[in-house]
Motif scaffolding. Structure first.
Motif, short mmCIF file in Angstrom:
data_model
loop_
_atom_site.label_atom_id
_atom_site.label_comp_id
_atom_site.label_asym_id
_atom_site.label_seq_id
_atom_site.Cartn_x
_atom_site.Cartn_y
_atom_site.Cartn_z
N ARG B 60 -14.42 0.89 -46.36
CA ARG B 60 -15.75 0.50 -45.91
C ARG B 60 -15.82 -1.01 -45.65
NH1 ARG B 60 -19.35 2.30 -50.09
NH2 ARG B 60 -18.33 4.29 -49.81
N ARG B 63 -14.49 -1.87 -42.34
CA ARG B 63 -15.37 -1.41 -41.26
C ARG B 63 -16.57 -2.34 -41.10
NH1 ARG B 63 -15.90 4.48 -42.16
NH2 ARG B 63 -13.65 4.38 -41.88
N SER B 64 -17.13 -2.81 -42.23
CA SER B 64 -18.28 -3.70 -42.10
C SER B 64 -17.85 -5.04 -41.51
CB SER B 64 -18.96 -3.91 -43.44
OG SER B 64 -18.04 -4.46 -44.34
N VAL B 67 -17.67 -4.51 -37.80
CA VAL B 67 -19.00 -4.55 -37.17
C VAL B 67 -19.50 -5.98 -37.09
CG1 VAL B 67 -21.38 -3.85 -37.48
CG2 VAL B 67 -19.56 -2.20 -37.85
N ALA B 68 -19.31 -6.73 -38.19
CA ALA B 68 -19.78 -8.12 -38.19
C ALA B 68 -19.12 -8.93 -37.09
CB ALA B 68 -19.49 -8.75 -39.56
#
Lengths: 169, 352
Positions: B60, B63-64, B67-68
């Motif tokens: 996770r 993945r964040s 996205v950032a």
């Protein structure tokens, strides 16, 4: 990310950019030069995984977007190399990658990187380039990147491997 | 039970437990299965997370971060695209031009002796061939000149006039190409080693001894970025020298032997001849392009019925694949850190 690793990565990327622009400029084939910044990102992704590679790719891309001969809208190479770092980091093999794996990864990464850059150009209608022209650039840059892989990737991967947290400081 | 134990020991004996086999109910079997499941889980964790061994990170986090960073690059693009002329990224570009530009200059200076090695390996035969072709071309040109003595004289007078006119306004800042933008970026730009210190400003014409090269896009202190003529976004007002026919010239984004330019002619009634020369018609105030700079010669002409226009394919005089020494056209009297070449060929000033 330790400071040493960050500094080493930044130096590697800056060196790659200068070499790519100045040294390979006269050797360009149809204007296409090997994308050394992409090779640095792939090396980082293969040795250190997606998180490091994403940050490295973003930084290298931003440098490519803003350093002198660049004229396109900023952020396009950042996006392309960031995705390359993420994808290569996700698919990297568990153990030490073999030569074939590395070459195949570089070929895939080169294709993905240049395509993402070209597609972002189409979306932003930044340069007006034909499909045939784009494909030929894609093919030539792929060949260049694969040709340079045996000379560039092993030392870079050794460098990044030496910067594992256990040995870093 | 004895049979079961025997089976269990027989299985354990080879050393490597086989996990896929359904294991009979029995304590040793079950514990082995859970162990193998755990190790598989651990391996998966290790694969997605860091290799460091200081505790695997869940997917996770990466993945964040993805996205950032995606949002960050989108922000950069939007900032650069939406604000247009005075982009907030320009200061960053300036800093990078002042740091990476000199680095590129130094790298080129180191490499230049090596890139010149290619010329040593030209064989005697190919050099002879080249001399023969050049001699033939020379004599052809000379005979052409001799047959049109009257034209030549008239031209000489006009030339005198234009050089006087040129004398009034402009000089050249000599500089070298130190960096070439990769074709992967789909734009044809180069870095030159003259910047605002040498008197170079954005929107100045760049030429070399063959003809028009392009214009200055942006200038740092010691380097400047030049947009080449062959870039698909570079549009130049051009006229066919023999008929004074006007048109707009645009590049195809291809450097090298196939680097051609397209000339969209305004008037479709007069057809330019093959090998007609094409020159700039110049912009207001001499920026970004001066008038009368040779660009190239006509190789093909297409006429499009649908667009009711003619398109000529121009072969540029400048070899964009091998650019080295170029000159930036500056107003006479510009303060510069190097010698400026005047219209009469005289070198003025020079801090070097």
């Amino acid at each position: 990310m330790s400071a040493v690793r960050g500094v080493v990565a930044a130096v590697a990327v800056a060196l790659a950019l200068v070499l790519q622009v100045s040294v390979f400029g006269p050797l360009a084939w149809e204007g296409v030069v090997p994308n050394l910044c992409l090779l640095v990102v792939v090396a980082g992704a293969l040795t250190r995984g997606p998180q490091f590679a994403m940050v490295l790719g973003f930084g290298a891309g931003l440098l490519l977007d803003l350093a002198p001969p660049a004229d396109h809208v900023a952020g396009r190479w950042a996006l392309a190399l960031l995705l390359v770092g993420y994808l290569v980091g996700r698919v990297r093999p568990e153990s030490r990658p073999t030569a074939t794996t590395v070459v195949a990864t570089v070929a895939g990464a080169s294709f993905v990187g240049t395509s993402v850059f070209a597609l972002s150009g189409v979306l932003l209608s930044d340069p007006v380039v034909g499909v045939g022209e784009t494909l030929s650039v894609l093919a030539v840059s792929l060949v260049w990147d694969v040709l340079l892989t045996p000379f560039v990737l092993p030392p870079l991967m050794a460098l990044f491997r030496r910067l594992e947290p256990a040995h870093a400081l | 039970m004895a049979l079961l134990d025997r089976v269990g020991t027989a299985r354990r004996a080879p050393g490597t437990p086989r996990e896929e086999q359904p294991v009979r109910p029995g304590r040793p079997g079950r514990s082995r299965r859970t162990r193998s499941l755990m190790s598989r889980h651990e391996r998966r964790e290790r694969r997605w997370g860091h290799e460091g061994g200081t505790g695997a990170e869940p997917p996770r986090a990466s993945r964040s971060l993805l996205v950032a960073l995606l949002l960050a690059s989108a922000t950069v693009t939007t900032l650069d695209l939406a604000t247009g002329e005075d982009s907030p990224l320009d200061p960053v570009r300036g800093v990078l031009a002042d740091t990476m530009g000199p680095a590129q200059g130094a790298a080129t200076a180191v490499v230049r002796p090596f890139t010149a090695i290619g010329g040593w390996f030209e064989s005697n035969g190919s050099l002879r061939d080249e001399v023969a072709t050049l001699e033939a071309e020379n004599s052809a040109l000379r005979s052409e000149l001799n047959t049109s003595a009257y034209d030549r004289n008239r031209l000489a007078e006009y030339d005198g006039l234009t050089s006087v006119a040129a004398d009034l306004g402009y000089s050249l800042v000599p500089s070298r190409v130190v960096g070439v933008g990769p074709a992967q970026s789909f734009s044809s730009t180069v870095t030159i080693d003259a910047g605002t210190d040498a008197g170079v400003q954005p929107d100045m014409t760049v030429v070399n001894n063959d003809g028009l090269v392009g214009r200055v896009l942006s200038a740092g202190r010691s380097t400047a970025t030049v947009l080449l003529l062959v870039d698909p976004e570079a549009t130049v007002g051009a006229r066919v020298g023999d008929s004074m026919e006007m048109g707009f010239l645009s590049g195809r984004g291809v450097i090298g032997d196939e680097g051609r330019l397209d000339l969209e002619l305004v008037d479709d009634s007069s057809v330019p001849a093959r090998a007609d020369s094409v020159v700039t018609w110049g912009s207001d105030g001499g920026a970004p392009y001066l008038a009368g700079i040779p660009i190239g010669r006509v190789t093909k002409v297409y006429s499009s019925l649908r667009e009711t226009a003619q398109r000529a394919v121009i072969d540029p005089y400048v070899d964009f694949g091998a650019l080295d020494l170029v000159g930036v056209v500056v107003p006479t009297g510009t303060r510069s850190d190097r010698g400026i070449i005047g219209a009469d060929g005289e070198i003025a000033g020079g801090g070097r």
